[in-house]
Design a protein around this motif. Structure first.
Motif, PDB file in Angstrom:
ATOM      1  N   LEU A 118       0.846  -1.184   0.000  1.00  0.00           N
ATOM      2  CA  LEU A 118       0.000   0.000   0.000  1.00  0.00           C
ATOM      3  C   LEU A 118       0.881   1.232   0.000  1.00  0.00           C
ATOM      4  N   ALA A 119       0.283   2.385  -0.231  1.00  0.00           N
ATOM      5  CA  ALA A 119       1.053   3.630  -0.265  1.00  0.00           C
ATOM      6  C   ALA A 119       0.257   4.731   0.408  1.00  0.00           C
ATOM      7  N   THR A 120       0.979   5.690   0.975  1.00  0.00           N
ATOM      8  CA  THR A 120       0.363   6.852   1.607  1.00  0.00           C
ATOM      9  C   THR A 120       1.329   8.023   1.507  1.00  0.00           C
ATOM     10  N   GLY A 121       0.800   9.195   1.719  1.00  0.00           N
ATOM     11  CA  GLY A 121       1.637  10.387   1.676  1.00  0.00           C
ATOM     12  C   GLY A 121       2.580  10.455   2.860  1.00  0.00           C
ATOM     13  N   HIS A 122       3.749  11.029   2.659  1.00  0.00           N
ATOM     14  CA  HIS A 122       4.791  11.057   3.692  1.00  0.00           C
ATOM     15  C   HIS A 122       4.405  11.901   4.912  1.00  0.00           C
TER      16      HIS A 122
END
Length: 178
Positions: A118-122
């Motif tokens: 998954l990915a998310t903003g830093h």
């Protein structure tokens, strides 16, 4: 007596509620990065309906209201991508995000997933904290714009997850919390 939240597979009838909730939930993300043109805020109902037919989309319901959702897709080589996890602001910090994550992982494991990505903003500390709590580790980062770096996180399916994936997928979809 407390509230009951159920998690189940989304249907085409849920599309409009999911889209409205997505718009509400991603306002904070857009503000965080100063960009209101992010994909979750510009997605159309037709695009969302196409996603409903293409992969695993789960919803959390409080009565008839959709208060959370998550999407997942099994890919080649046992890799699965989890995306679009949203929880209504009034329902956040009560474990619903973790329940949605567990439910989609179980569903994807039943489809043969051996690892989840998954990915998310830093800058989204809440998401980063939740994903770390659930065993995800950062495997990559990509600067998308001057203000936004996407952090990609991954975890391997644990052996006990593999052994109980078939039963857990059904149980996770029928789960109720009081």
């Amino acid at each position: 007596m407390g509230m009951s939240v159920t998690i189940s597979a989304a249907t085409d009838l849920d599309a409009e509620q999911i889209l409205k909730l997505q718009y509400l939930c991603y306002q904070g993300e857009a503000e965080l990065y100063g960009d209101y043109s992010i994909a979750p805020l510009t997605q159309t109902l037709a695009e969302l309906r196409a996603e409903l037919g293409a992969g695993c989309v789960l919803v959390a319901r409080l009565g008839d209201e959709v208060v959370g959702s998550v999407r997942g897709a099994a890919g080649p080589g046992g890799a699965a991508v989890i995306s679009g996890m949203i929880v209504h602001p009034r329902m956040q910090r009560h474990g619903l995000g973790g329940r949605l994550l567990a439910a989609v992982e179980a569903r994807l494991a039943a489809e043969g997933a051996t690892r989840y990505r998954l990915a998310t903003g830093h800058r989204n500390e809440g998401n980063l904290r939740l994903y770390r709590k659930w065993g995800y580790v950062q495997v990559a980062s990509e600067q998308v714009t001057r203000k936004l770096t996407l952090v990609t996180m991954e975890k391997e399916r644990r052996e006990q997850d593999a052994e109980s994936a078939q039963g857990a997928a059904g149980a996770a979809l029928a789960t109720t919390s009081r």
